[in-house]
Structures are given as structure tokens and as C-alpha cells.
Design a protein around this motif. Structure first.
Motif, short mmCIF file in Angstrom:
data_model
loop_
_atom_site.label_atom_id
_atom_site.label_comp_id
_atom_site.label_asym_id
_atom_site.label_seq_id
_atom_site.Cartn_x
_atom_site.Cartn_y
_atom_site.Cartn_z
N VAL A 1 0.85 -1.18 0.00
CA VAL A 1 0.00 0.00 0.00
C VAL A 1 0.90 1.24 0.00
O VAL A 1 1.59 1.49 0.98
CB VAL A 1 -0.93 0.02 1.23
N GLU A 2 0.90 1.97 -1.12
CA GLU A 2 1.58 3.26 -1.17
C GLU A 2 0.62 4.27 -0.57
O GLU A 2 -0.50 4.43 -1.05
CB GLU A 2 1.90 3.65 -2.60
N LEU A 3 1.05 4.95 0.48
CA LEU A 3 0.20 5.89 1.18
C LEU A 3 1.02 7.15 1.45
O LEU A 3 1.88 7.16 2.32
CB LEU A 3 -0.31 5.28 2.48
N GLY A 4 0.78 8.18 0.63
CA GLY A 4 1.61 9.38 0.71
C GLY A 4 3.04 9.01 0.34
O GLY A 4 3.29 8.45 -0.72
N THR A 5 3.97 9.29 1.23
CA THR A 5 5.38 8.96 0.99
C THR A 5 5.79 7.64 1.63
O THR A 5 6.94 7.24 1.54
CB THR A 5 6.30 10.08 1.53
N ASP A 6 4.85 6.96 2.27
CA ASP A 6 5.13 5.68 2.93
C ASP A 6 4.64 4.50 2.11
O ASP A 6 3.73 4.64 1.28
CB ASP A 6 4.45 5.62 4.31
N THR A 7 5.22 3.34 2.36
CA THR A 7 4.74 2.09 1.79
C THR A 7 4.50 1.13 2.95
O THR A 7 5.37 0.93 3.80
CB THR A 7 5.75 1.48 0.80
#
Length: 122
Positions: free
Chosen positions: A63-69
Motif C-alpha cells: 500500500v503506497e500511502l503518501g510517501t510511505d509504503t
């Protein structure tokens, strides 16, 4: 008063979804649907105007969420906040149960207009 909703599917091919509850099925505003994706499948990078809750029933997804995975494994849940870019990429045999607002609109960065409410949510 309790209302029964009839399950509806949006496609026979993977990825596919089955909607269990939505505003067009009698909900006052929430939707619940199941997603099945084949390994490597992903949608575009996009943004919803309301949060969604994804629970992995089987398999794993990135899950790519903003700048996080975030790695979403079987039995785990992730809350995707409103207004944050996201993309789900399926690993092997990924199946999830998703809850969200039945009026949620989606936008794709770089596109001039929103894409409206997806049919499996409405």
C-alpha cells in the motif's frame, strides 16, 4: 430499521469486487465491498475525499500511502485517510474487505476533473 442488501459484483475478471452494502443498496451512507486482485495488479495513484478501511482476508499487498509504503498482510488492517495519495499493488492471492463512505469521490493527480464515485462504492 434493519435493511438487507443484495450482493452485487462489478466484474467476473480479476481484479473484481463484490459490493455487500452501499447507498444504492439501502445504506444511509456507508459501503462495504470485497476486492480480489491477481499478483502485480494495481490501480492508478489516486486520492479519495474520505477515509477507507482495508482488511486483508488473504494474501498480501503493498500500500503506497503518501510517501510511505505499508505491507498489508492477511489479517491486518490499514486505515487510508482522506486526501492522501494511495495505490494498492497486489501480491499473490490478495483478497480484502473494504469499508468506506458511499459518496466518496476519487481524483487522479494530474487530471483536471474528479472521476466521481466508483460504481462498487455507490
Amino acid at each position: 430499521m434493519p435493511r438487507a442488501a443484495k450482493k452485487r459484483g462489478t466484474t467476473a475478471e480479476l481484479p473484481r469486487s463484490a459490493t455487500y452494502a452501499s447507498p444504492t443498496q439501502g445504506s444511509d451512507g456507508l459501503s462495504l465491498w470485497r476486492v480480489e486482485m491477481k499478483e502485480g495488479a494495481q490501480g492508478p495513484l489516486h486520492v479519495f475525499d474520505s477515509e477507507q478501511i482495508w482488511t486483508a482476508l488473504a494474501g498480501v499487498a503493498s500500500v503506497e500511502l503518501g510517501t510511505d509504503t505499508i505491507e498489508l498482510k492477511e489479517g491486518a488492517t490499514v486505515v487510508l485517510p482522506a486526501g492522501v495519495t494511495r495505490r494498492i499493488t497486489a501480491g499473490p492471492d490478495f483478497v480484502a474487505l473494504v469499508a468506506g463512505h458511499g459518496t466518496a469521490k476519487v481524483t487522479v493527480p494530474g487530471e483536471a476533473a474528479d472521476r466521481g464515485v466508483p460504481p462498487w462504492i455507490s
